[in-house]
Design an enzyme around this catalytic site. Sequence first.
Site, PDB file in Angstrom:
ATOM      1  N   LYS A  58      -7.898 -12.733  -1.141  1.00 56.71           N
ATOM      2  CA  LYS A  58      -6.429 -12.719  -1.113  1.00 56.71           C
ATOM      3  C   LYS A  58      -5.932 -13.712  -0.064  1.00 56.71           C
ATOM      4  CE  LYS A  58      -5.700  -7.813  -2.270  1.00 56.71           C
ATOM      5  NZ  LYS A  58      -4.968  -7.984  -3.533  1.00 56.71           N
TER       6      LYS A  58
ATOM      7  N   ARG B  82      -9.977  -0.986 -10.608  1.00 53.77           N
ATOM      8  CA  ARG B  82     -10.361  -0.509 -11.939  1.00 53.77           C
ATOM      9  C   ARG B  82     -11.882  -0.349 -12.042  1.00 53.77           C
ATOM     10  NH1 ARG B  82      -7.344  -5.641 -14.506  1.00 53.77           N
ATOM     11  NH2 ARG B  82      -6.107  -5.273 -12.649  1.00 53.77           N
TER      12      ARG B  82
HETATM   13  N1  BES Z   1      -4.913  -3.393  -4.384  1.00 53.48           N
HETATM   14  C1  BES Z   1      -4.449  -4.407  -5.218  1.00 53.48           C
HETATM   15  C2  BES Z   1      -3.069  -4.131  -5.816  1.00 53.48           C
HETATM   16  C3  BES Z   1      -1.932  -4.037  -4.834  1.00 53.48           C
HETATM   17  C4  BES Z   1      -1.231  -5.143  -4.466  1.00 53.48           C
HETATM   18  C5  BES Z   1      -1.571  -2.803  -4.321  1.00 53.48           C
HETATM   19  C6  BES Z   1      -0.201  -5.038  -3.559  1.00 53.48           C
HETATM   20  C7  BES Z   1      -0.524  -2.681  -3.442  1.00 53.48           C
HETATM   21  C8  BES Z   1       0.160  -3.802  -3.041  1.00 53.48           C
HETATM   22  C9  BES Z   1      -5.419  -4.616  -6.369  1.00 53.48           C
HETATM   23  O1  BES Z   1      -6.740  -4.363  -6.121  1.00 53.48           O
HETATM   24  C10 BES Z   1      -5.334  -6.062  -6.721  1.00 53.48           C
HETATM   25  O2  BES Z   1      -5.705  -6.873  -5.937  1.00 53.48           O
HETATM   26  N2  BES Z   1      -4.829  -6.326  -7.908  1.00 53.48           N
HETATM   27  C11 BES Z   1      -4.677  -7.652  -8.378  1.00 53.48           C
HETATM   28  C12 BES Z   1      -5.143  -7.663  -9.799  1.00 53.48           C
HETATM   29  C13 BES Z   1      -5.261  -9.016 -10.372  1.00 53.48           C
HETATM   30  C14 BES Z   1      -6.418  -9.754  -9.746  1.00 53.48           C
HETATM   31  C15 BES Z   1      -5.474  -8.846 -11.841  1.00 53.48           C
HETATM   32  C16 BES Z   1      -3.202  -8.020  -8.292  1.00 53.48           C
HETATM   33  O3  BES Z   1      -2.360  -7.162  -8.531  1.00 53.48           O
HETATM   34  O4  BES Z   1      -2.908  -9.150  -7.944  1.00 53.48           O
HETATM   35 ZN    ZN Z   2      -7.780  -6.080  -5.331  1.00 49.97          ZN
END
Ligand code: BES
Ligand code: ZN
Length: 506
Positions: A281, A356
């Site tokens: 990230k 997931r």
């Molecule tokens: N934990 C994150 C989602 C999230 C983002 C929760 C901001 C709370 C606040 C999750 O694991 C994630 O990183 N999701 C990605 C998925 C994508 C790679 C398909 C996302 O939402 O960007």
């Molecule tokens: Zn994630």
Amino acid sequence: MKFNVKITSQASEEKGNLLVCGIYQENEKNPSRCFDNLNSSMKSFITGIISRGDFKGIVGNSLIIYPKGEIGFDKLLLVGMGKKEELNAEKIRQVASVSLKAVKRINLKSFSTLLFGIERNDLQLSNIVEAMIEGFELTDYRFTDFITEKKDEIKKIDEITLIHDEKEDEIRSAVKMGKIMADATVLARNMGNWPANIGTPTKIASVAEELARTHDQLECEVFSQPELEQMNFGSFLSVARGSNEPCKFIVIKYEPSSSAKQTIVLIGKGITFDSGGISLKTPNKMWEMKMDMSGAAAVIGAIKGVSELQLPLRVIGLIPATENLPGGISPNKPGDIITSLSGKTIEIINTDAEGRLILVDAITHAAKYKPDIVIDIATLTGACMVALGSFASGIFSDDDELVAELVEAGKQIHERLWRLPVWEEYEKGMESEIADVKNLGERMGGASYAAAFLKHFTTKDYRWAHVDIAPTMLSEKESHYVPKGATGVGVRLFLQFLRNRSKIEE
Ligand code: BES
Ligand code: ZN
Ligand code: ZN
């Protein structure tokens, strides 16, 4: 915080430092029972303040007045309750919150209050009291685990006396219920606020184990990495292998004393820190990912609450807990293919879609308990935040009735759910050309693709719903009884849902 209940028909003759009195917006037309409880000279004094325009009874307003011996209390705190016909449980929580903050501002440690909204025939006394207790307790919350200096300067309310003229038993039992709901939420808030170096999977497991030690009807079992290898939790472990911090799979079971007619499995995403893994990230707000275990916190909080409420349902919490880091001995890499507990193979496209991956093994494991219902709760997608902002969590299920029950519970306790689709088209979109499924769908509609990925691993043997709390896990700024930081969302939602369910069964 201690709650006293005082039954008297002459509230204003009681002695104390401060009495809270709720006032409706149109006090002349709609005087509250709080107002009616005062003697005539106090009433005309307050009427004068209102008619001069110095106090309006809207929610958010409060005013301290000095009765100078007219009543037994040194101070009287007027709090706005809004329009009589618009008062509901949520407004009562807010009015309670406004009152508590006003009392804290003047450094008092205790106060008394008349019950808000009892003149409304459609609001049940028990709901009113519960909402008040939740409003008080949740407003007084502060995350203080790591404050070592000036701790004594943090103001806390020690004692609140609820005054009413009848139904002592009903009030006392509602106080108990409200406290259980709030305390369970506080546990989840604390866990969410823990930094990732403290709130490790091991620590989460120890919270669950401690609960099992202190609550008779709870049992806890924690599986660690070598056992999970043996048990073929391949998808969960693929994430866990990216960190040297030991992962845990936590099972916490509540067995009611009377025989249970239904079994409900709650699954909570327990990523104690989500760096994204190899699909790293960006640094902006990455610290918030210490709360990526908010689903786990919701499940643990709910299980604590269920056992204290002694609900007649079997409830099993499953928590896959691990960090998502790009280190360890063998982190997931984009392009990898892994085999999940179900036997289905998964192509990893993005290691940041890790929630997931850990959830599907828990979903597969859930079948072992022959559940009637499986609900997972997870901070799953940024896409859900894009869809809903911060005012609702997403709910995904093909089961209209289950959705309706969850949405209704959410309305009752004001943790609102908004349904998003999980149609076949999304499921198709998660199929891989070189494995059974892949962990990434389209960017547009990402929350539904994530839900559809989970759905690939469910069976028709039970009813299933998925709740995405990414939008609501964190409050950016204080709002009434929800302070800045982890919200503890999901705990009261589950508890209300389960309370409603146990009534259906009766
Ligand atoms: N934990 C994150 C989602 C999230 C983002 C929760 C901001 C709370 C606040 C999750 O694991 C994630 O990183 N999701 C990605 C998925 C994508 C790679 C398909 C996302 O939402 O960007
Ligand atoms: Zn994630
Ligand atoms: Zn995550």
